[in-house]
Design an enzyme around this catalytic site. Structure first.
Site, short mmCIF file in Angstrom:
data_model
loop_
_atom_site.label_atom_id
_atom_site.label_comp_id
_atom_site.label_asym_id
_atom_site.label_seq_id
_atom_site.Cartn_x
_atom_site.Cartn_y
_atom_site.Cartn_z
CE LYS A 1 -15.64 16.40 3.49
NZ LYS A 1 -16.73 16.19 4.39
CD GLU B 1 -18.69 14.95 -2.30
OE1 GLU B 1 -17.71 14.71 -1.56
OE2 GLU B 1 -19.86 14.99 -1.86
#
Lengths: 299, 299, 299, 299
Positions: free
Chosen positions: A171, A178
């Protein structure tokens, strides 16, 4: 299945709605009791405290913790460690540092409590209608909780990633990527804005969302943002960050990995927090010293 | 030696003072006639125009051009091309792009006019008391003008760099390095400023100027700047640039050379020209779209 | 003055020579006893152990520790903590992290032992003939040891920087700046190397060392390096690092400071440790996937 | 509609298949006549030359040019300029620089030939089954050719972007974003590879392609690439580039736009072309000079 959900913020609340829609029985708890009551109207069982929540579950108990990373999640897990028994399961779905997840798993292991670190992506919308989960922990025990993820995730949107920590590690890296992708898209639109052409950014984001190499959810979100505010004139260019990008760069330093784009994406966020920088003052002063170049006075 | 100097700005003016102090005879010309008159008081011969300046020199004539790069220098050299004869010499000491210098040399060659591109470093102070020169042109003819550079430069502070363009190329790269070094120093002081220690920056720049690995003129200039304004509170962090850093990065692109630090030094200068960026708006909008993260409103 | 020096590596050894040349009495100790014997021939008093070294000093004792950062310096200071008394002084001159220096000072304070963290710059040559020192610790006690630094440093080459940790913090930032400046210089020479001109790099470094804006010790060192190996053909482009650049970037992250140039200087060092990168493989594979662009096979 | 297609490479060939599948009549031409014959079997009309192709069309003629940017496209358009008449239309679908497209439109305007610059994205697969088009040119005339794009593009995958040049400008920026996104993804996988976890990259790319914030076509392509070669062991980390990323950075310099991530993505590609760098040699040499740090010998 029956499980408890602790933490009914934007993400936790929507995950409960998602689970309820798949027929699961959810005992819910939040410091803000109203949140639980709202979910009770959708079929959840509100608990008045963590103790009450644990009491309302049957063994082996399953508890999903969806609270802010850091001291809050640490406190909740400490409490759970005192209430749960051998064979019970904790799923920690927040944005914790993977090293903390490894430490928690090691702390809970002697108690026989199975710990899973579940990185969650997809935003609040994803939480309700189908998100993406990366899960670290014991592979065999994972089969017990796998049905939950099968229901919560979009197709193929969950992964048993490996030993403890691997879920939150994935993550973290996801968020690092991102940061880079968002900065890439943003730089592109900045070039459009500075060009002499007169583009409609919503149209541009739409065309790039359809058939182009750079299509994806972030571009669709750009389209959505421009549809609401065509020049983003109501939004200041301040880029906050919530920690995972920083962790990614720290990890890169520890691994001696050259990740210039992720690093710069983070540093540009920091840069955006200031209107006037000290390094800028120094460079301006030096130019003035050697070349007599005028400085812009600061008032 | 006797030579003409066209352009009596900060650099040209001081170069004339420097040359006069070494016993050279200098015919001077500037659009602002007052500048020439000031130098006349120091022993220079003022000319009323470029034509007059050329007329006041003897063959082979030597003319140093020290005017702004671009159209101004182009115009002066066009004029000189019509006035000078075979065997005359032009020294172009400004910050021209090296490709333009190559083109000028090629244009003047059929006329028999020898062209030298002389990159100059050392600031206005250096121009008067000893600077650094990088010169491109014909190696044999260079020996004719070498005495000038020997006098103008600090010890070993001049170099016959190679064929035409090499002088301005070296100067361009010098400036690219300068951008990187300035940004490095500036980032260091920013970290001091953001730390919880209470440093006196003039003292820091002084100690780093004495015996450290990073000692050099730029650090001494930092010391000087901090001595005048301890926190640079009167200077805004706006970092202007005058072109050579941009040329360096363009050259890096053309050469497919990976020069991240010089490139970033330039990009941070551009960044400093804006308080609010469009790329920042886009990133903030995207964060809001997927995670509901609050944006800072722009008024 | 009389003091002990523990650690006679490249830096410690030369510092002792420097101190001896200024008439100080130095008791020396190193795991390698030969180093102490060599210095004994120059007038130092060799000690057989840290205990012996302490025994050979008079109160208030002064001990300079110049050993590798990390566990080694930790061990030496632990030992000294058990041997020294109230009023004694430890100067830690290595490359320790400033947070460790703060912790050490706090640990020694209840014992009445005064701790100074002294960042040292100037290389091995500077250690012998005059270096640069940045010192953190108690300001009043500093006056006791100031004469040492006055002798060891070049003119104005020492600074009482502030409370404990400030010395090593300044040294860390100094090294961060150094990374940026080195990379800037190196990128400049790479552009020369890739250009179509035929530069002599020793000459270029020399001219830039004389009168230019970018003159300084690093440029002089470049000149020296090119004088030995004109194209550096015997040296591979592998850029090692020893930790302080990494600490600087970590500090930048903690302070939310945008320091792209120092960060990239470090990341390019990491990049240089690999000939083939995984990120390169991924980009090449993606280009192949969407555009059918050929990849370079890896054998 | 009836139109000509010049250039039957990977992209042009597939565009013809796409157009044929929508019932258009296509006259095709390529230096390699076999390509046209292959398409003839699918229903296209092969032309033996550009002249023949033009002769086989009816007025107002429509010609799509899909050949390599630079001299090739320049030559084709020169030829067409001599063959076409007032009211005819040229669609230039290659990767030309937008400034060249503006120049071409201006050159063709006096002849009454309408020029459109059409940036195309979506890869070879997209060309056949639905791609993304950004088109610059006259808005009214665009309505004439719009049906073609409606058929060729995926839903909403075409955009009339504005005046001439805007189509290729958008495509250029699209590619700049693409560079940044690819490098972001690649850096993320490099961190996975350097971590101590044991990830299956195909699985990771799959889970990130389903429901995550970073889902998109590039992540799906990563999944595809890893499915064929789980560790990409057959691919060297050499990252070629074909020009548009460089143009994007050049444009950023011209617009004084700070685009660090796109710039670094390009510079890392250049870095990947070398195993050993000159800047690395210089940094290693400098470290050796001041600190005696060992260098890695180059053989």
């Amino acid at each position: 299945m029956k499980l408890g959900m602790i933490g009914l913020g934007k993400m936790g609340f929507n995950l409960v709605l998602n689970l309820l829609s798949h027929g699961h029985q959810i005992v819910v708890s939040d410091l803000n009791l109203e949140r639980g009551e709202q979910l009770a109207q959708q079929g959840a069982f509100p608990a008045s405290s963590v103790e009450d929540l644990v009491a309302k579950l049957e063994r082996p108990r399953m508890v999903w913790v969806m609270v802010p990373a850091g001291p809050v999640v640490e406190g909740v897990i400490d409490t759970l460690a005192g209430l749960l028994d051998e064979g019970d399961i904790i799923i920690e779905g927040g944005n914790s540092h993977y090293k903390e997840s490894i430490a928690r798993a090691e702390r809970l292991e002697p108690l026989g409590i199975h710990f899973f670190d579940a990185g969650t992506s997809g935003g609040t919308e994803g939480a309700e209608f189908g998100a993406c989960f990366m899960i670290g922990g014991n592979r065999e025990i994972f089969t017990t909780i796998e049905p939950l993820f099968r229901d919560l995730a979009v197709d193929q949107g969950y992964l048993y990633a490996g030993t403890n920590g691997s879920g939150h590690f994935l993550k973290m890296i996801h968020n690092g990527i991102e940061y880079g992708m968002m900065q890439s898209i943003a730089e592109g639109f900045e070039l459009l804005e500075k060009s002499s052409f007169d583009f409609n950014y919503e149209d541009v984001a739409r065309v790039w969302s359809n058939g182009s190499v750079i299509r994806g959810w972030l571009m669709e979100l750009a389209q959505s943002a421009f549809s609401k505010d065509p020049k983003l004139s109501g939004i200041k260019g301040v880029m906050q960050s919530s920690g995972e990008g920083k962790w990614t760069v720290q990890t890169a330093l520890d691994l001696e990995a050259s990740t210039p784009v992720i690093a710069l994406s983070l540093l540009m966020r920091y840069r955006s927090l200031e209107e006037n920088t000290f390094h800028g003052k120094v460079v301006a002063a030096l130019r003035n010293e050697f070349g007599g170049h005028a400085v812009v006075p600061d008032n």
